[in-house]
Design a protein around this motif. Sequence first.
Motif, PDB file in Angstrom:
ATOM      1  N   ASP A 191       0.847  -1.192   0.000  1.00  0.00           N
ATOM      2  CA  ASP A 191       0.000   0.000   0.000  1.00  0.00           C
ATOM      3  C   ASP A 191       0.883   1.243   0.000  1.00  0.00           C
ATOM      4  OD1 ASP A 191      -1.831   2.081   0.488  1.00  0.00           O
ATOM      5  OD2 ASP A 191      -3.190   0.703   1.527  1.00  0.00           O
ATOM      6  N   PHE A 192       1.121   1.754  -1.191  1.00  0.00           N
ATOM      7  CA  PHE A 192       2.040   2.880  -1.383  1.00  0.00           C
ATOM      8  C   PHE A 192       1.626   4.108  -0.584  1.00  0.00           C
ATOM      9  CE2 PHE A 192       2.211   6.825  -4.009  1.00  0.00           C
ATOM     10  CZ  PHE A 192       3.541   7.139  -3.788  1.00  0.00           C
ATOM     11  N   GLU A 193       0.369   4.516  -0.648  1.00  0.00           N
ATOM     12  CA  GLU A 193      -0.031   5.767  -0.007  1.00  0.00           C
ATOM     13  C   GLU A 193       0.026   5.667   1.514  1.00  0.00           C
ATOM     14  OE1 GLU A 193      -3.246   9.400  -0.361  1.00  0.00           O
ATOM     15  OE2 GLU A 193      -3.922   7.370  -0.852  1.00  0.00           O
ATOM     16  N   VAL A 194      -0.264   4.506   2.057  1.00  0.00           N
ATOM     17  CA  VAL A 194      -0.180   4.332   3.509  1.00  0.00           C
ATOM     18  C   VAL A 194       1.270   4.460   3.973  1.00  0.00           C
ATOM     19  CG1 VAL A 194      -0.398   2.659   5.381  1.00  0.00           C
ATOM     20  CG2 VAL A 194      -2.308   3.039   3.825  1.00  0.00           C
ATOM     21  N   TRP A 195       2.200   3.842   3.244  1.00  0.00           N
ATOM     22  CA  TRP A 195       3.614   3.976   3.589  1.00  0.00           C
ATOM     23  C   TRP A 195       4.045   5.440   3.515  1.00  0.00           C
ATOM     24  CZ3 TRP A 195       6.514   0.947   6.234  1.00  0.00           C
ATOM     25  CH2 TRP A 195       6.401  -0.441   6.157  1.00  0.00           C
ATOM     26  N   LEU A 196       3.581   6.140   2.473  1.00  0.00           N
ATOM     27  CA  LEU A 196       3.950   7.548   2.304  1.00  0.00           C
ATOM     28  C   LEU A 196       3.386   8.396   3.437  1.00  0.00           C
ATOM     29  CD1 LEU A 196       5.299   9.680   0.518  1.00  0.00           C
ATOM     30  CD2 LEU A 196       3.153   9.858  -0.748  1.00  0.00           C
ATOM     31  N   ALA A 197       2.119   8.177   3.778  1.00  0.00           N
ATOM     32  CA  ALA A 197       1.502   8.929   4.871  1.00  0.00           C
ATOM     33  C   ALA A 197       2.214   8.654   6.192  1.00  0.00           C
ATOM     34  CB  ALA A 197       0.022   8.562   4.981  1.00  0.00           C
ATOM     35  N   LEU A 198       2.613   7.407   6.407  1.00  0.00           N
ATOM     36  CA  LEU A 198       3.341   7.058   7.624  1.00  0.00           C
ATOM     37  C   LEU A 198       4.686   7.784   7.672  1.00  0.00           C
ATOM     38  CD1 LEU A 198       3.801   5.386  10.197  1.00  0.00           C
ATOM     39  CD2 LEU A 198       4.628   3.518   8.747  1.00  0.00           C
ATOM     40  N   ALA A 199       5.392   7.812   6.551  1.00  0.00           N
ATOM     41  CA  ALA A 199       6.692   8.478   6.501  1.00  0.00           C
ATOM     42  C   ALA A 199       6.554   9.963   6.810  1.00  0.00           C
ATOM     43  CB  ALA A 199       7.323   8.283   5.122  1.00  0.00           C
ATOM     44  N   ILE A 200       5.539  10.598   6.235  1.00  0.00           N
ATOM     45  CA  ILE A 200       5.329  12.033   6.467  1.00  0.00           C
ATOM     46  C   ILE A 200       4.977  12.298   7.929  1.00  0.00           C
ATOM     47  CG2 ILE A 200       3.867  14.008   5.879  1.00  0.00           C
ATOM     48  CD1 ILE A 200       3.597  12.748   3.059  1.00  0.00           C
ATOM     49  N   ALA A 201       4.102  11.469   8.494  1.00  0.00           N
ATOM     50  CA  ALA A 201       3.710  11.650   9.894  1.00  0.00           C
ATOM     51  C   ALA A 201       4.907  11.493  10.825  1.00  0.00           C
ATOM     52  CB  ALA A 201       2.613  10.654  10.259  1.00  0.00           C
ATOM     53  N   LEU A 202       5.744  10.498  10.558  1.00  0.00           N
ATOM     54  CA  LEU A 202       6.928  10.292  11.395  1.00  0.00           C
ATOM     55  C   LEU A 202       7.901  11.465  11.284  1.00  0.00           C
ATOM     56  CD1 LEU A 202       7.554   6.507  10.640  1.00  0.00           C
ATOM     57  CD2 LEU A 202       6.876   7.469  12.851  1.00  0.00           C
ATOM     58  N   THR A 203       8.039  11.994  10.071  1.00  0.00           N
ATOM     59  CA  THR A 203       8.928  13.134   9.868  1.00  0.00           C
ATOM     60  C   THR A 203       8.408  14.371  10.588  1.00  0.00           C
ATOM     61  OG1 THR A 203       9.581  12.269   7.695  1.00  0.00           O
ATOM     62  CG2 THR A 203      10.040  14.583   8.135  1.00  0.00           C
ATOM     63  N   GLU A 204       7.104  14.637  10.449  1.00  0.00           N
ATOM     64  CA  GLU A 204       6.523  15.812  11.109  1.00  0.00           C
ATOM     65  C   GLU A 204       6.563  15.665  12.630  1.00  0.00           C
ATOM     66  OE1 GLU A 204       5.864  18.548   9.769  1.00  0.00           O
ATOM     67  OE2 GLU A 204       5.989  17.963   7.672  1.00  0.00           O
ATOM     68  N   HIS A 205       6.391  14.457  13.119  1.00  0.00           N
ATOM     69  CA  HIS A 205       6.472  14.228  14.566  1.00  0.00           C
ATOM     70  C   HIS A 205       7.868  14.577  15.084  1.00  0.00           C
ATOM     71  CE1 HIS A 205       5.862  12.599  18.512  1.00  0.00           C
ATOM     72  NE2 HIS A 205       6.730  11.620  18.329  1.00  0.00           N
TER      73      HIS A 205
END
Length: 223
Positions: free
Chosen positions: A116-130
């Motif tokens: 699931d490409f978009e889920v991985w991308l959303a997770l990466a962005i959330a971790l970065t912003e955190h």
Amino acid sequence: MTWIAVILLALLAFALAAVAFRLEKGLWTSLAAALGFGLAGYALQAHPDMPSAPKSASARAAELEYDVVEARREFVAQRDWSQNRLLVTSDAMARLGRFEEAAQFLAGDTERDRRDFEVWLALAIALTEHADGALTQASLYAYQQAANAKPDSLAPGYFLGVSLVRQGRLMEARQVWRETLEAGPEDAAGRAGLEDRLARLDAMLGAMSQGQAPTVPEDNTGE
């Protein structure tokens, strides 16, 4: 005493850059201007006697320059949108600045469906912003998994570059964005936006190399 310490730190930073790191003389003006702007901003806004306090999630959300969900969707074609219902909840948390919770909603599901490409991308962005824009091992891993799930997407490279820009690593960001564009297809989602941002970054770096005080370009991400 606080003002003396701030001025001394600014002078020390200039000396370190000019002497210890052998900054080219042509860039001394830019460095001095940047430090001057910093001191001016401190003079206008600082309250050195005010006790510190942790930022709330709503305060962090208000500081964001763009909507992280809309920014992601700019680089994800509609045909590649995830059907994972947890992503809706995660996006709601991200829009509120609650990035740790946004990541927690997705972490388990990425292991259940690694494609699931978009889920991985959303997770990466959330971790970065955190991590306040910093790239961590966890976020880099998530970006890599997103790239593995969809190798022709510009999104992982774009958001990696955004983080590098936020850390002041402009030349590295430029290289990542150039390589991302060179490797991506002409019709990739978000290509025009990335080309525009790369052109503005090139203009800023060009101004810096000529000893001019750089003007940071506005980021229209998410518009």
